[in-house]
Design a protein around this motif. Structure first.
Motif, PDB file in Angstrom:
ATOM      1  N   GLU A   1      -0.383  12.225  -8.723  1.00 20.37           N
ATOM      2  CA  GLU A   1      -1.102  13.511  -8.318  1.00 20.37           C
ATOM      3  C   GLU A   1      -0.224  14.836  -8.350  1.00 20.37           C
ATOM      4  OE1 GLU A   1      -2.667  12.585  -4.388  1.00 20.37           O
ATOM      5  OE2 GLU A   1      -4.126  11.392  -5.246  1.00 20.37           O
ATOM      6  N   GLN A   2       0.901  14.510  -7.953  1.00 21.76           N
ATOM      7  CA  GLN A   2       1.863  15.643  -8.017  1.00 21.76           C
ATOM      8  C   GLN A   2       2.275  16.151  -9.432  1.00 21.76           C
ATOM      9  OE1 GLN A   2       5.669  14.764  -6.061  1.00 21.76           O
ATOM     10  NE2 GLN A   2       4.536  14.922  -3.787  1.00 21.76           N
ATOM     11  N   ALA A   3       2.170  14.819 -10.251  1.00 12.13           N
ATOM     12  CA  ALA A   3       2.509  15.180 -11.912  1.00 12.13           C
ATOM     13  C   ALA A   3       1.293  15.921 -12.451  1.00 12.13           C
ATOM     14  CB  ALA A   3       2.715  14.115 -12.746  1.00 12.13           C
ATOM     15  N   ASP A   4      -0.002  15.590 -12.041  1.00 11.73           N
ATOM     16  CA  ASP A   4      -1.215  16.248 -12.372  1.00 11.73           C
ATOM     17  C   ASP A   4      -1.269  17.820 -11.900  1.00 11.73           C
ATOM     18  OD1 ASP A   4      -1.925  13.848 -13.874  1.00 11.73           O
ATOM     19  OD2 ASP A   4      -3.177  13.226 -11.968  1.00 11.73           O
ATOM     20  N   GLU A   5      -0.771  17.627 -10.894  1.00  4.44           N
ATOM     21  CA  GLU A   5      -0.896  19.081 -10.227  1.00  4.44           C
ATOM     22  C   GLU A   5       0.153  20.044 -10.925  1.00  4.44           C
ATOM     23  OE1 GLU A   5      -0.164  18.874  -6.248  1.00  4.44           O
ATOM     24  OE2 GLU A   5      -2.183  18.379  -5.689  1.00  4.44           O
ATOM     25  N   GLU A   6       1.212  19.456 -11.401  1.00  2.00           N
ATOM     26  CA  GLU A   6       2.274  20.090 -11.824  1.00  2.00           C
ATOM     27  C   GLU A   6       1.851  20.549 -13.192  1.00  2.00           C
ATOM     28  OE1 GLU A   6       5.781  18.004 -11.559  1.00  2.00           O
ATOM     29  OE2 GLU A   6       6.144  18.581  -9.835  1.00  2.00           O
TER      30      GLU A   6
ATOM     31  N   GLU B   1       0.679  -1.246  -0.084  1.00  4.57           N
ATOM     32  CA  GLU B   1       0.169   0.023  -0.071  1.00  4.57           C
ATOM     33  C   GLU B   1       0.734   1.157  -0.023  1.00  4.57           C
ATOM     34  OE1 GLU B   1      -2.607  -0.348   3.282  1.00  4.57           O
ATOM     35  OE2 GLU B   1      -3.783  -1.779   2.525  1.00  4.57           O
ATOM     36  N   ALA B   2       2.000   1.226   0.636  1.00 11.78           N
ATOM     37  CA  ALA B   2       2.943   2.246   0.746  1.00 11.78           C
ATOM     38  C   ALA B   2       3.172   2.531  -0.696  1.00 11.78           C
ATOM     39  CB  ALA B   2       3.924   2.111   1.683  1.00 11.78           C
ATOM     40  N   LYS B   3       3.814   1.621  -1.392  1.00 13.41           N
ATOM     41  CA  LYS B   3       4.261   1.714  -2.731  1.00 13.41           C
ATOM     42  C   LYS B   3       3.245   2.418  -3.493  1.00 13.41           C
ATOM     43  CE  LYS B   3       7.751  -2.011  -2.643  1.00 13.41           C
ATOM     44  NZ  LYS B   3       8.003  -3.220  -3.398  1.00 13.41           N
ATOM     45  N   LEU B   4       1.892   1.701  -3.447  1.00  9.46           N
ATOM     46  CA  LEU B   4       0.815   2.324  -4.325  1.00  9.46           C
ATOM     47  C   LEU B   4       0.521   3.851  -3.920  1.00  9.46           C
ATOM     48  CD1 LEU B   4      -1.505  -0.788  -4.099  1.00  9.46           C
ATOM     49  CD2 LEU B   4      -0.594   0.018  -5.995  1.00  9.46           C
ATOM     50  N   ALA B   5       0.672   3.885  -2.582  1.00  3.71           N
ATOM     51  CA  ALA B   5       0.286   5.352  -2.185  1.00  3.71           C
ATOM     52  C   ALA B   5       1.343   6.381  -2.602  1.00  3.71           C
ATOM     53  CB  ALA B   5       0.217   5.381  -0.614  1.00  3.71           C
ATOM     54  N   SER B   6       2.439   5.739  -2.631  1.00  4.72           N
ATOM     55  CA  SER B   6       3.716   6.646  -3.417  1.00  4.72           C
ATOM     56  C   SER B   6       3.417   7.070  -4.675  1.00  4.72           C
ATOM     57  CB  SER B   6       5.061   6.058  -2.968  1.00  4.72           C
ATOM     58  OG  SER B   6       5.177   5.067  -3.838  1.00  4.72           O
ATOM     59  N   ARG B   7       3.073   5.918  -5.323  1.00  7.10           N
ATOM     60  CA  ARG B   7       2.902   6.165  -6.933  1.00  7.10           C
ATOM     61  C   ARG B   7       1.467   6.890  -7.107  1.00  7.10           C
ATOM     62  NH1 ARG B   7       3.509  -0.161  -9.085  1.00  7.10           N
ATOM     63  NH2 ARG B   7       5.744  -0.309  -8.765  1.00  7.10           N
ATOM     64  N   GLU B   8       0.625   6.902  -6.494  1.00  8.62           N
ATOM     65  CA  GLU B   8      -0.381   7.750  -6.576  1.00  8.62           C
ATOM     66  C   GLU B   8      -0.048   9.143  -6.256  1.00  8.62           C
ATOM     67  OE1 GLU B   8      -3.620   6.008  -4.075  1.00  8.62           O
ATOM     68  OE2 GLU B   8      -3.998   4.579  -5.389  1.00  8.62           O
ATOM     69  N   SER B   9       0.622   9.264  -5.037  1.00  8.26           N
ATOM     70  CA  SER B   9       0.987  10.680  -4.613  1.00  8.26           C
ATOM     71  C   SER B   9       1.850  11.287  -5.879  1.00  8.26           C
ATOM     72  CB  SER B   9       1.839  10.701  -3.270  1.00  8.26           C
ATOM     73  OG  SER B   9       2.865   9.883  -3.739  1.00  8.26           O
TER      74      SER B   9
END
Length: 351
Positions: free
Chosen positions: A55-60, A44-52
């Motif tokens: 999300e950061q890329a989308d925000e950028e 889940e941590a890996k998935l969460a890091s990927r998702e984050s």
């Protein structure tokens, strides 16, 4: 009773054993669940890091798109401001052109003042022309700097004028056209010793009267306007004298013009042709006439054709004529020469 007590004690022991045995049996599955939870937490941590990260890329990307939109808006606003500025400058240029169109009125309000002394100042000119009306501006021209590196404007400010320079010119701009016309009354006035000023309207349409003017040639390069005025003042009233000069050096180019008050003075001025002016014979003619160089007259008078020297004629013929083949001379006869007999009737005639 004892049996009942024993049964109760046995049942209690069994229950206690069962209770004690049940957690021992259930402990291993609990530990597995905890291990599974730990393993799931890593994934889940890996998935969460990927998702984050996504999300950061989308925000950028969103921020970049927003910044691009802002930049486009700024560019559009700048283009609008530039167009407005260009329109303003275009209107300003149009206004300038509109102001430049009536240049003739400015020239009509401008007076040319020539043959001023080098030490002349704006205050002197203002005091000279202030009686005719309000003066808008004064500009000095035909100033020769003392050094080649100096500009004319800087030389005028620093008063560094060439020592050989004897005069300067100026333009006086009045606010009213009638004031400039009245200022023409100062033409010919002597503002300093040997300096009679020439005042004229700076308008291009101001026509020069050729009938009252003469052309001067073969003038000295360092001649002054007053020297020409004095030489031709005998003929009549001199309105203006103009000696054409070089802009850089201020020296004359060897020719000029004299404007008289009447046409009668022109006839008298033509009689001063080939007279001495500052060591040179001045050439005087009407304005508009072309000058023809005098033909050289032969000192020796030509002799008549009959009396031309025959020897000169022979030389000329020998040089110019065509020479053909020469004839062979006759052979001398071997017979001795005898005396010729002359008839009697011819001999008497010869005597």
């Amino acid at each position: 009773k004892e049996n009942k007590k024993r049964k109760r004690t046995e049942e209690a022991e069994k229950v206690s054993e069962e209770q004690s045995s049940s957690p021992a049996v259930q402990e291993p599955p609990v530990k597995a669940k905890k291990a599974r939870k730990k393993e799931l937490s890593k994934a889940e941590a890996k998935l969460a890091s990927r998702e984050s990260a996504l999300e950061q890329a989308d925000e950028e990307e969103k921020q970049k798109l927003f910044q691009n939109k802002v930049k486009q808006k700024q560019r559009a606003s700048r283009a609008v401001t530039k167009s407005v500025a260009n329109s303003d400058t275009g209107s300003a240029v149009k206004q300038r052109k509109e102001t430049k169109v009536p240049d003739e009125t400015v020239n009509r309000r401008t007076v040319f003042v020539g043959n001023l002394p080098v030490d002349c100042t704006t205050q002197m000119l203002k005091s000279l022309f202030k009686e005719y009306g309000a003066i808008k501006s004064i500009r000095f021209r035909s100033l020769v700097p003392a050094e080649e590196t100096l500009s004319k404007k800087l030389a005028a400010i620093k008063h560094k004028v060439h020592p050989n320079a004897k005069f300067i010119n100026a333009y006086v701009v009045f606010k009213e056209e009638c004031d400039a016309i009245n200022a023409l009354n100062k033409n010919g006035t002597e503002i300093a010793s040997g300096f009679h000023i020439r005042v004229d309207i700076a308008s291009k349409n101001s026509s020069h009267d050729n009938k009252r003017s003469v052309f001067l040639g073969n003038l000295s390069y360092d001649i002054s306007n007053d020297a020409v005025r004095e030489h031709f003042s005998v003929c009549g009233g001199v309105v203006a004298v103009r000696v054409v000069r070089d802009r850089k050096t201020g020296l004359g180019k060897g020719f000029g013009y004299v404007l008289f008050e009447n046409t009668d003075a022109v006839h008298l001025a033509l009689k001063l042709n080939n007279t001495d002016l500052m060591g040179r014979k001045v050439r005087v003619k009407r304005c508009g006439e072309k000058w023809k160089a005098p033909q050289k007259s032969l000192d020796k008078s030509r002799a008549p054709k009959d009396r031309v020297d025959t020897a000169f004629k022979k030389k000329r013929c020998s040089n110019d004529s065509f020479i053909g083949e020469k004839a062979n001379p006759l052979k001398k006869s071997s017979k001795p020469k005898g005396l010729k007999t002359v008839p009697r009737h011819k001999a008497g005639k010869n005597k």
